[in-house]
Design an enzyme around this catalytic site. Structure first.
Site, PDB file in Angstrom:
ATOM      1  N   HIS A  80     -16.534  51.838   8.163  1.00  0.00           N
ATOM      2  CA  HIS A  80     -16.406  51.326   9.920  1.00  0.00           C
ATOM      3  C   HIS A  80     -17.952  50.845   9.603  1.00  0.00           C
ATOM      4  O   HIS A  80     -18.340  49.495   9.617  1.00  0.00           O
ATOM      5  CB  HIS A  80     -16.560  53.173  10.617  1.00  0.00           C
ATOM      6  CG  HIS A  80     -16.242  52.243  11.659  1.00  0.00           C
ATOM      7  ND1 HIS A  80     -16.053  51.484  12.432  1.00  0.00           N
ATOM      8  CD2 HIS A  80     -15.939  53.468  12.936  1.00  0.00           C
ATOM      9  CE1 HIS A  80     -15.720  51.334  13.509  1.00  0.00           C
ATOM     10  NE2 HIS A  80     -16.467  52.796  14.157  1.00  0.00           N
ATOM     11  N   ASP A  84     -16.981  42.691   9.839  1.00  0.00           N
ATOM     12  CA  ASP A  84     -18.600  42.320   9.580  1.00  0.00           C
ATOM     13  C   ASP A  84     -19.127  41.560   8.437  1.00  0.00           C
ATOM     14  O   ASP A  84     -20.453  42.127   7.770  1.00  0.00           O
ATOM     15  CB  ASP A  84     -18.146  44.405   8.219  1.00  0.00           C
ATOM     16  CG  ASP A  84     -18.391  45.027   9.956  1.00  0.00           C
ATOM     17  OD1 ASP A  84     -17.063  45.533   9.794  1.00  0.00           O
ATOM     18  OD2 ASP A  84     -19.379  45.188  10.593  1.00  0.00           O
ATOM     19  N   HIS A 101      -8.244  45.612   7.939  1.00  0.00           N
ATOM     20  CA  HIS A 101      -8.779  46.264   8.872  1.00  0.00           C
ATOM     21  C   HIS A 101      -7.557  46.936   9.055  1.00  0.00           C
ATOM     22  O   HIS A 101      -6.336  46.502   9.085  1.00  0.00           O
ATOM     23  CB  HIS A 101      -8.819  45.227  10.356  1.00  0.00           C
ATOM     24  CG  HIS A 101      -9.453  45.448  11.446  1.00  0.00           C
ATOM     25  ND1 HIS A 101      -8.684  46.215  12.742  1.00  0.00           N
ATOM     26  CD2 HIS A 101     -10.404  45.669  11.512  1.00  0.00           C
ATOM     27  CE1 HIS A 101      -9.410  46.781  13.401  1.00  0.00           C
ATOM     28  NE2 HIS A 101     -10.754  46.126  12.952  1.00  0.00           N
TER      29      HIS A 101
HETATM   30  C1  SDX Z   1     -14.926  48.209  11.461  1.00  0.00           C
HETATM   31  O1  SDX Z   1     -11.260  49.712  13.670  1.00  0.00           O
HETATM   32  C2  SDX Z   1     -12.132  48.908  14.615  1.00  0.00           C
HETATM   33  O2  SDX Z   1     -11.489  48.107  14.685  1.00  0.00           O
HETATM   34  C3  SDX Z   1     -13.484  49.077  13.331  1.00  0.00           C
HETATM   35  C4  SDX Z   1     -13.672  47.663  13.793  1.00  0.00           C
HETATM   36  C5  SDX Z   1     -14.556  48.090  15.142  1.00  0.00           C
HETATM   37  O3  SDX Z   1     -14.839  46.638  15.435  1.00  0.00           O
HETATM   38  O4  SDX Z   1     -14.819  49.487  15.689  1.00  0.00           O
HETATM   39  O5  SDX Z   1     -13.741  46.760  13.740  1.00  0.00           O
HETATM   40  C6  SDX Z   1     -14.836  47.583  13.256  1.00  0.00           C
HETATM   41  O6  SDX Z   1     -14.940  49.259  11.248  1.00  0.00           O
HETATM   42  C7  SDX Z   1     -14.674  46.648  10.945  1.00  0.00           C
HETATM   43  C8  SDX Z   1     -13.782  47.567   9.222  1.00  0.00           C
HETATM   44  C9  SDX Z   1     -14.459  47.263   8.322  1.00  0.00           C
HETATM   45  N1  SDX Z   1     -14.563  48.181   7.223  1.00  0.00           N
HETATM   46  C10 SDX Z   1     -15.186  47.505   5.742  1.00  0.00           C
HETATM   47  O7  SDX Z   1     -14.993  45.547   6.277  1.00  0.00           O
HETATM   48  C11 SDX Z   1     -14.647  47.764   4.788  1.00  0.00           C
HETATM   49  C12 SDX Z   1     -13.748  47.671   3.924  1.00  0.00           C
HETATM   50  N2  SDX Z   1     -12.279  47.817   4.051  1.00  0.00           N
HETATM   51  C13 SDX Z   1     -11.397  48.614   4.104  1.00  0.00           C
HETATM   52  O8  SDX Z   1     -12.179  49.851   3.736  1.00  0.00           O
HETATM   53  C14 SDX Z   1     -10.530  48.416   4.703  1.00  0.00           C
HETATM   54  O9  SDX Z   1      -9.517  46.990   5.023  1.00  0.00           O
HETATM   55  C15 SDX Z   1     -10.561  49.359   6.393  1.00  0.00           C
HETATM   56  C16 SDX Z   1     -11.162  50.388   6.897  1.00  0.00           C
HETATM   57  C17 SDX Z   1     -11.064  48.568   7.370  1.00  0.00           C
HETATM   58  C18 SDX Z   1      -8.701  49.713   6.884  1.00  0.00           C
HETATM   59  O10 SDX Z   1      -7.822  50.635   5.974  1.00  0.00           O
HETATM   60  P1  SDX Z   1      -6.879  50.763   5.894  1.00  0.00           P
HETATM   61  O11 SDX Z   1      -6.288  50.537   7.075  1.00  0.00           O
HETATM   62  O12 SDX Z   1      -7.398  52.814   6.266  1.00  0.00           O
HETATM   63  O13 SDX Z   1      -5.574  50.387   4.766  1.00  0.00           O
HETATM   64  P2  SDX Z   1      -6.620  51.068   3.351  1.00  0.00           P
HETATM   65  O14 SDX Z   1      -6.658  51.243   2.901  1.00  0.00           O
HETATM   66  O15 SDX Z   1      -4.797  51.698   3.177  1.00  0.00           O
HETATM   67  O16 SDX Z   1      -5.494  50.096   2.454  1.00  0.00           O
HETATM   68  C19 SDX Z   1      -4.218  49.620   2.041  1.00  0.00           C
HETATM   69  C20 SDX Z   1      -4.346  48.553   0.716  1.00  0.00           C
HETATM   70  C21 SDX Z   1      -4.812  49.600  -0.075  1.00  0.00           C
HETATM   71  O17 SDX Z   1      -4.403  49.130  -0.958  1.00  0.00           O
HETATM   72  P3  SDX Z   1      -3.357  49.871  -1.732  1.00  0.00           P
HETATM   73  O18 SDX Z   1      -3.907  51.448  -1.983  1.00  0.00           O
HETATM   74  O19 SDX Z   1      -1.929  49.239  -0.988  1.00  0.00           O
HETATM   75  O20 SDX Z   1      -2.782  49.361  -3.386  1.00  0.00           O
HETATM   76  O21 SDX Z   1      -5.354  47.348   0.815  1.00  0.00           O
HETATM   77  C22 SDX Z   1      -6.167  47.732   0.334  1.00  0.00           C
HETATM   78  C23 SDX Z   1      -5.898  49.593   0.052  1.00  0.00           C
HETATM   79  O22 SDX Z   1      -6.899  49.416  -1.478  1.00  0.00           O
HETATM   80  N3  SDX Z   1      -7.649  47.732   0.806  1.00  0.00           N
HETATM   81  C24 SDX Z   1      -8.309  46.472  -0.079  1.00  0.00           C
HETATM   82  C25 SDX Z   1     -10.155  46.394   0.667  1.00  0.00           C
HETATM   83  N4  SDX Z   1      -9.123  46.843   2.273  1.00  0.00           N
HETATM   84  C26 SDX Z   1      -7.935  47.930   2.026  1.00  0.00           C
HETATM   85  N5  SDX Z   1      -8.909  46.039  -1.064  1.00  0.00           N
HETATM   86  C27 SDX Z   1      -9.759  45.654  -1.197  1.00  0.00           C
HETATM   87  N6  SDX Z   1     -11.152  45.396  -0.499  1.00  0.00           N
HETATM   88  C28 SDX Z   1     -10.930  45.607   1.143  1.00  0.00           C
HETATM   89  N7  SDX Z   1     -12.003  45.939   1.715  1.00  0.00           N
END
Ligand code: SDX
Length: 466
Positions: free
Chosen positions: A285, A380, A324
């Site tokens: 997050h 981010d 996201h």
């Molecule tokens: C913020 O919610 C908000 O609005 C948050 C925010 C706010 O203003 O409050 O916008 C701020 O938190 C932004 C997000 C910051 N976090 C990151 O940048 C960390 C990296 N991103 C992730 O870990 C991920 O994308 C999330 C946590 C942001 C979202 O995760 P989800 O929606 O639960 O998606 P998921 O983990 O189920 O992923 C779906 C697929 C998976 O692959 P498969 O299992 O289908 O093969 O996408 C992949 C994940 O492995 N994936 C990524 C990835 N994010 C998702 N793979 C590599 N790198 C990534 N960053």
């Protein structure tokens, strides 16, 4: 807006006007059919409880770990269209707010629902400016932390501690107490944040300077040394103010859901916001901006990007700052921040990490692995480059996120408190553990001598039918 006739309506000859906004479900266990209202694109989870196999049956629940498809509330504060990459606060597009507004004005908009008049903005700004001091005992509290304490851990503790200085804030429905809690938290968050930074550097605390605006004052409390008065660079202060606007609120994200959940117990707003800070601390997050900088440093140079991305595809790495839960397109905030990065670096000098970030984004967006998973830069991905240009250390990045998000948390906390549909948050569960087991006396227990830590980790549930 006319809606497309669904195949079902077209097939049974119903015209659009005869279509009912209901969901019909049949329970094949009993052959019973049920009809549920569809309102605002949702059905009430409680409507499933009527579906039973017998009188004593509890009835059906919905199962939605991490609430990926569950609306927890009605809200008028922030609208996001994840596919179109739209973000609006009280209906005003984020692009207009970044161009024409200031963080304090946006904070007012989020909390009170409309842009302030001149008089209202003057009063709001005066009140916040004159509540930036914290009780001197808070300095003692901060000095109790180790020199290398993470600033987010300090901020989390300090905001929780603020509730003990303002016991009146427990009167959560008292308009004056609410207003003062909003003023105090928005005003004191930068002071507490800057104090945690100064503590980590072993520097004396710098008191607020009422001649400076909100972001200038924060930079002064962070960086003022022996000069009589801190002289902020207006370009940097403005860039930080735009970043504050971009981080002010984002509907029901993890930390806001924590604030609403904790606040639903009717605890004071300081304790509710402290819960939001704890959630924001997580690397998935708010902690992502710090993780992005560490990731860019680990990549070191553009030539290493292909290997890094291969590691991501093998799920050995995460591409921090990408992806996201809601945006399945480019996060509009990332686009705005990227524009400001170049302006800030003009003022402060180039950062080689920008070249790596730009090339990393380009390669990822050309790669089907990322585009098929709708992984685009989020808020981010570029923000850390501006913070670094402002000489803010990576450990402070998430604190810089928490400062502006305070206004969003407060606005959402107030809306939750006033919502007649809300009550204490208490989800259900699917119980998968042992039942009706007997207690085993200590003398009769066998097993390995040492504690098997791995036993404490619940094995990932085997995918059903996998
Ligand atoms: C913020 O919610 C908000 O609005 C948050 C925010 C706010 O203003 O409050 O916008 C701020 O938190 C932004 C997000 C910051 N976090 C990151 O940048 C960390 C990296 N991103 C992730 O870990 C991920 O994308 C999330 C946590 C942001 C979202 O995760 P989800 O929606 O639960 O998606 P998921 O983990 O189920 O992923 C779906 C697929 C998976 O692959 P498969 O299992 O289908 O093969 O996408 C992949 C994940 O492995 N994936 C990524 C990835 N994010 C998702 N793979 C590599 N790198 C990534 N960053």
């Amino acid at each position: 807006m006319a809606t497309e006739q669904t195949d079902a309506a077209a097939s049974n000859g119903k015209s659009g006007k005869d279509k009912k906004e209901t969901l019909s479900v049949t329970d094949n266990r009993t052959g019973e059919s049920y009809e549920m209202e569809i309102t605002d694109g949702t059905v009430k989870a409680m409507d499933f409880r009527q579906i039973k196999v017998s009188e004593e049956d509890f009835g059906l629940m919905t199962y939605d770990p991490a609430f990926t498809n569950t609306a927890s509330c009605r809200s008028e504060i922030t609208y996001i269209d994840g596919d179109a990459g739209i973000l609006e606060h009280r209906g005003i597009p984020i692009e207009q707010l970044c161009e024409k507004s200031t963080y304090l004005e946006v904070a007012y908009l989020l909390i009170f629902g409309e842009l302030p008049t001149t008089k209202q903005l003057e009063r709001w700004t005066y009140d916040i400016t004159h509540h930036t001091f914290v009780h001197e005992d808070m300095k003692q509290f901060e000095s109790g932390f180790r020199y290398d304490a993470h600033p987010m851990g300090m901020l989390l503790a300090c905001v929780g501690a603020l509730s003990t200085f303002y016991p009146g804030s427990k009167e959560i429905l008292d308009p004056e107490e609410r207003y003062m809690a909003a003023i105090r938290m928005i005003a004191k968050m930068p002071t507490l944040a800057a104090f945690s930074y100064r503590h980590s550097r072993g520097l004396p605390y710098v008191y607020p300077d009422n001649d400076l605006n909100y972001t200038e004052n924060f930079l002064s409390m962070m960086f003022k040394m022996t000069e009589v008065k801190y002289d902020p660079d207006p370009r940097l202060a403005r860039a930080l103010d735009v970043l504050f606007i971009l981080h002010a609120d984002h509907e029901q994200n993890c930390s806001t859901s924590a604030v609403r959940g904790v606040g639903s117990s009717q605890v004071d707003p300081y304790s509710s916001v402290a819960a939001g800070i704890a959630a924001l601390y997580g690397p998935l997050h708010g902690g992502a901006n710090e993780a992005v900088l560490r990731m860019l440093r680990r990549i070191k140079k553009v030539e290493n990007i292909p290997d890094f991305l291969e590691g991501v595809k093998k799920q050995e790495e995460r591409l921090m700052g990408f992806g996201h839960r809601v945006y399945r397109n480019y996060d509009p905030r990332a686009r705005i921040i990227h524009k400001h990065v170049e302006e800030v670096l003009e003022a402060t000098g180039d950062n080689p990490l920008l070249e790596i970030a730009v090339e990393l984004e380009k390669r990822a967006l050309d790669d089907e692995y990322f585009t098929s998973r709708k992984l685009y830069p989020n808020v981010d991905f570029y923000s850390g480059l501006i913070y670094e240009a402002l000489r803010i250390p990576a450990s402070m990045f998430t604190v810089i996120f928490a400062i502006p998000r305070t206004a969003g948390w407060i606005a959402q906390w107030m809306e939750m408190s006033d919502d007649p549909e809300q009550k204490i948050a208490r989800p259900r569960q699917i119980y998968t553990g042992a039942r009706e087991a007997d207690y085993v006396p200590l003398a009769d227990r066998s097993g390995p001598e040492k504690i098997l830590y791995e036993q404490a980790r619940r094995p990932k549930l085997q995918q059903r039918g996998a």
